[in-house]
Design an enzyme around this catalytic site. Structure first.
Site, mmCIF file in Angstrom:
data_model
loop_
_atom_site.group_PDB
_atom_site.id
_atom_site.type_symbol
_atom_site.label_atom_id
_atom_site.label_comp_id
_atom_site.label_asym_id
_atom_site.label_seq_id
_atom_site.Cartn_x
_atom_site.Cartn_y
_atom_site.Cartn_z
ATOM 1 N N ASP A 30 0.851 -1.192 0.000
ATOM 2 C CA ASP A 30 0.000 0.000 0.000
ATOM 3 C C ASP A 30 0.888 1.244 0.000
ATOM 4 O O ASP A 30 1.898 1.314 0.708
ATOM 5 C CB ASP A 30 -0.911 -0.011 1.242
ATOM 6 C CG ASP A 30 -2.068 0.956 1.096
ATOM 7 O OD1 ASP A 30 -3.216 0.490 0.983
ATOM 8 O OD2 ASP A 30 -1.815 2.182 1.088
ATOM 9 N N ILE A 31 0.490 2.231 -0.782
ATOM 10 C CA ILE A 31 1.288 3.462 -0.918
ATOM 11 C C ILE A 31 1.251 4.301 0.363
ATOM 12 O O ILE A 31 2.149 5.119 0.589
ATOM 13 C CB ILE A 31 0.777 4.268 -2.136
ATOM 14 C CG1 ILE A 31 1.851 5.196 -2.668
ATOM 15 C CG2 ILE A 31 -0.502 5.019 -1.816
ATOM 16 C CD1 ILE A 31 1.524 5.793 -4.028
ATOM 17 N N ASN A 88 -12.846 -3.207 2.748
ATOM 18 C CA ASN A 88 -13.777 -2.095 2.932
ATOM 19 C C ASN A 88 -14.817 -2.107 1.818
ATOM 20 O O ASN A 88 -14.476 -2.313 0.655
ATOM 21 C CB ASN A 88 -13.017 -0.767 2.908
ATOM 22 C CG ASN A 88 -12.076 -0.615 4.086
ATOM 23 O OD1 ASN A 88 -12.430 -0.980 5.205
ATOM 24 N ND2 ASN A 88 -10.878 -0.102 3.854
ATOM 25 N N HIS A 101 -10.502 -5.377 -3.056
ATOM 26 C CA HIS A 101 -9.144 -5.654 -2.568
ATOM 27 C C HIS A 101 -9.182 -6.003 -1.097
ATOM 28 O O HIS A 101 -10.018 -5.508 -0.335
ATOM 29 C CB HIS A 101 -8.210 -4.466 -2.815
ATOM 30 C CG HIS A 101 -8.744 -3.160 -2.302
ATOM 31 N ND1 HIS A 101 -9.679 -2.429 -2.985
ATOM 32 C CD2 HIS A 101 -8.480 -2.463 -1.159
ATOM 33 C CE1 HIS A 101 -9.968 -1.333 -2.294
ATOM 34 N NE2 HIS A 101 -9.268 -1.340 -1.182
HETATM 35 P P1 5GP Z 1 -9.664 1.330 0.386
HETATM 36 O O1 5GP Z 1 -9.703 2.557 1.240
HETATM 37 O O2 5GP Z 1 -10.372 1.501 -0.925
HETATM 38 O O3 5GP Z 1 -10.087 0.088 1.111
HETATM 39 O O4 5GP Z 1 -8.126 1.072 0.083
HETATM 40 C C1 5GP Z 1 -7.468 1.601 -1.024
HETATM 41 C C2 5GP Z 1 -6.001 1.590 -0.671
HETATM 42 O O5 5GP Z 1 -5.266 1.799 -1.862
HETATM 43 C C3 5GP Z 1 -5.580 2.689 0.306
HETATM 44 O O6 5GP Z 1 -5.057 2.091 1.484
HETATM 45 C C4 5GP Z 1 -4.565 3.491 -0.473
HETATM 46 O O7 5GP Z 1 -3.490 3.925 0.323
HETATM 47 C C5 5GP Z 1 -4.123 2.538 -1.554
HETATM 48 N N1 5GP Z 1 -3.690 3.166 -2.781
HETATM 49 C C6 5GP Z 1 -4.351 4.165 -3.448
HETATM 50 N N2 5GP Z 1 -3.671 4.505 -4.556
HETATM 51 C C7 5GP Z 1 -2.575 3.702 -4.589
HETATM 52 C C8 5GP Z 1 -1.484 3.573 -5.521
HETATM 53 O O8 5GP Z 1 -1.386 4.272 -6.521
HETATM 54 N N3 5GP Z 1 -0.548 2.640 -5.230
HETATM 55 C C9 5GP Z 1 -0.618 1.842 -4.119
HETATM 56 N N4 5GP Z 1 0.373 0.952 -3.953
HETATM 57 N N5 5GP Z 1 -1.631 1.929 -3.238
HETATM 58 C C10 5GP Z 1 -2.598 2.847 -3.477
#
Ligand code: 5GP
Length: 115
Positions: A30-31, A88, A101
């Site tokens: 995760d970034i 989520n 994811h």
């Molecule tokens: P959500 O909040 O949708 O469950 O999780 C999405 C996740 O994707 C977040 O934790 C966010 O930090 C991660 N994320 C968003 N954009 C990128 C990206 O460009 N690269 C990576 N490696 N992670 C990302």
């Protein structure tokens, strides 16, 4: 194919630190990590937007996401101390990327979660 940011990662159009890959699943860091280890596991070919969009035919794929995370955790020596997996779904859970994811969080004691 997904037109989200994760689709771009699958197609190698933007960089990511990929730590797991098999025929159907990609795992990458995760970034914006929320724990010392924070890896996302995603389907490569079937971009279900949210868990609510999953149907019985996705059962095997969703199970394999869990097993991929468990396999990675075991190989990285994270299983004994333990870890958390999170998916989520939509607004109240804070979902930001609409390509289903699984988050794997590990590497330190994790606080309790919820509202
Ligand atoms: P959500 O909040 O949708 O469950 O999780 C999405 C996740 O994707 C977040 O934790 C966010 O930090 C991660 N994320 C968003 N954009 C990128 C990206 O460009 N690269 C990576 N490696 N992670 C990302």
């Amino acid at each position: 194919m997904s037109d989200t940011i994760f689709g771009k990662i699958i197609r190698r159009e933007i960089p990511a630190t990929i730590v797991y890959e098999d025929d159907d699943i990609l795992g990458f860091k995760d970034i914006a990590p929320q724990a010392p280890v924070h890896v996302l596991f995603i389907p490569k070919h079937d971009a279900i937007p949210t868990l609510d969009d999953a149907r019985p035919e996705h059962a095997q794929l969703l199970g394999r996401l869990m097993l991929a995370a468990a396999d990675y955790a075991r190989r990285e020596g994270l299983a004994q101390d333990g870890y958390r997996v999170v998916m989520n779904c939509r607004e109240h859970a804070g979902q930001t990327v609409f390509h289903v994811h699984l988050h794997l969080l590990a590497g330190a004691p994790l606080g309790h979660f919820g509202a």
